[in-house]
Design an enzyme around this catalytic site. Structure first.
Site, short mmCIF file in Angstrom:
data_model
loop_
_atom_site.label_atom_id
_atom_site.label_comp_id
_atom_site.label_asym_id
_atom_site.label_seq_id
_atom_site.Cartn_x
_atom_site.Cartn_y
_atom_site.Cartn_z
N HIS A 61 0.82 -1.22 0.00
CA HIS A 61 0.00 0.00 0.00
C HIS A 61 0.85 1.26 0.00
O HIS A 61 1.97 1.27 0.49
CB HIS A 61 -0.91 0.03 1.24
CG HIS A 61 -1.83 -1.14 1.32
ND1 HIS A 61 -2.20 -1.68 2.53
CD2 HIS A 61 -2.47 -1.87 0.37
CE1 HIS A 61 -3.03 -2.70 2.32
NE2 HIS A 61 -3.20 -2.83 1.02
N LYS A 71 6.00 6.36 7.19
CA LYS A 71 5.46 5.50 8.24
C LYS A 71 6.57 5.02 9.17
O LYS A 71 7.65 4.65 8.70
CB LYS A 71 4.78 4.27 7.64
CG LYS A 71 3.61 4.56 6.75
CD LYS A 71 3.05 3.29 6.14
CE LYS A 71 1.88 3.61 5.22
NZ LYS A 71 1.34 2.39 4.59
N TYR A 131 1.51 1.90 13.61
CA TYR A 131 2.42 2.74 12.85
C TYR A 131 1.96 4.19 12.86
O TYR A 131 0.78 4.49 12.86
CB TYR A 131 2.60 2.22 11.42
CG TYR A 131 1.35 2.09 10.59
CD1 TYR A 131 0.99 3.08 9.68
CD2 TYR A 131 0.55 0.96 10.70
CE1 TYR A 131 -0.14 2.94 8.90
CE2 TYR A 131 -0.58 0.81 9.91
CZ TYR A 131 -0.93 1.81 9.02
OH TYR A 131 -2.05 1.68 8.25
N ASP A 169 -6.95 -6.06 -2.18
CA ASP A 169 -5.54 -6.21 -2.52
C ASP A 169 -5.31 -7.16 -3.69
O ASP A 169 -4.30 -7.06 -4.39
CB ASP A 169 -4.74 -6.66 -1.31
CG ASP A 169 -4.55 -5.55 -0.28
OD1 ASP A 169 -4.91 -4.39 -0.56
OD2 ASP A 169 -4.02 -5.84 0.81
#
Length: 182
Positions: A61, A71, A131, A169
């Site tokens: 992603h 991130k 995250y 996905d």
């Protein structure tokens, strides 16, 4: 806090200093001054957390500019294989990926800058992943690459029969089909 460079420029593994005693342990998961002193100048604005069971692959992603996200990834419970793919066209490591095992036990973190796709596979029975991001979620900027793309050839350290991937996905494009201008 030990900051380790990886084989891909700007992608950093962070190993915190853990202080243990009879009560348990303590460590700084994030310290802005230490990050800045090491050239990691991010302003995190949101924390995200996920829970998954063994075999789950989330990713790959990212968000396109101007909503690209940096991130800082860590594991609160369990163990994952964390993967970042360099999508910066001017980078000598464009199209290469780096992976590292992050776990509640090793307390390592992966700092992923802008211009990378990110994903992980769950290697333990379950895993809780947290995250930090430096940009808001922007649905229209969502992008991704199929986890099983043959060009990237990522070893997710799972048997094919145990892989669990979302429908969303499974319809992502392959690496050769992307052009997002990082």
């Amino acid at each position: 806090m030990n900051i380790e460079k990886t084989t891909i420029k700007d992608l950093i593994v962070i190993q915190p200093s853990v202080f243990r005693d009879e009560r348990g342990y303590f460590f700084e998961a994030y310290n802005e001054a230490k990050f800045t002193a090491n050239g990691l100048d991010y302003k995190f604005i949101q924390d995200n957390q996920s829970f998954s069971k063994r075999g789950v692959i989330r990713g790959l992603h990212l968000q396109a500019n101007p909503f690209a996200q940096a991130k800082l990834v860590r594991v609160l419970e369990g163990e994952i294989l964390d993967v970042a793919v360099d999508l910066r066209k001017e980078s000598p490591t464009y199209g290469q990926h780096f992976s590292v095992v992050l776990s509640a036990e090793n307390k390592k973190q992966l700092m992923i800058p802008h211009g990378f796709a990110h994903g992980f596979s769950v290697l333990s029975a379950t895993a809780s992943v947290m995250y930090k991001v430096d940009q808001i979620y922007h649905k229209e900027s969502e992008r991704g690459i199929r986890y099983d793309d043959p060009t990237l050839n990522i070893d997710w350290q799972l048997n094919p029969d145990e892989v669990i991937v979302s429908e969303k996905d499974l319809v992502l494009p392959g690496f050769k089909d992307i052009d997002w201008g990082f």
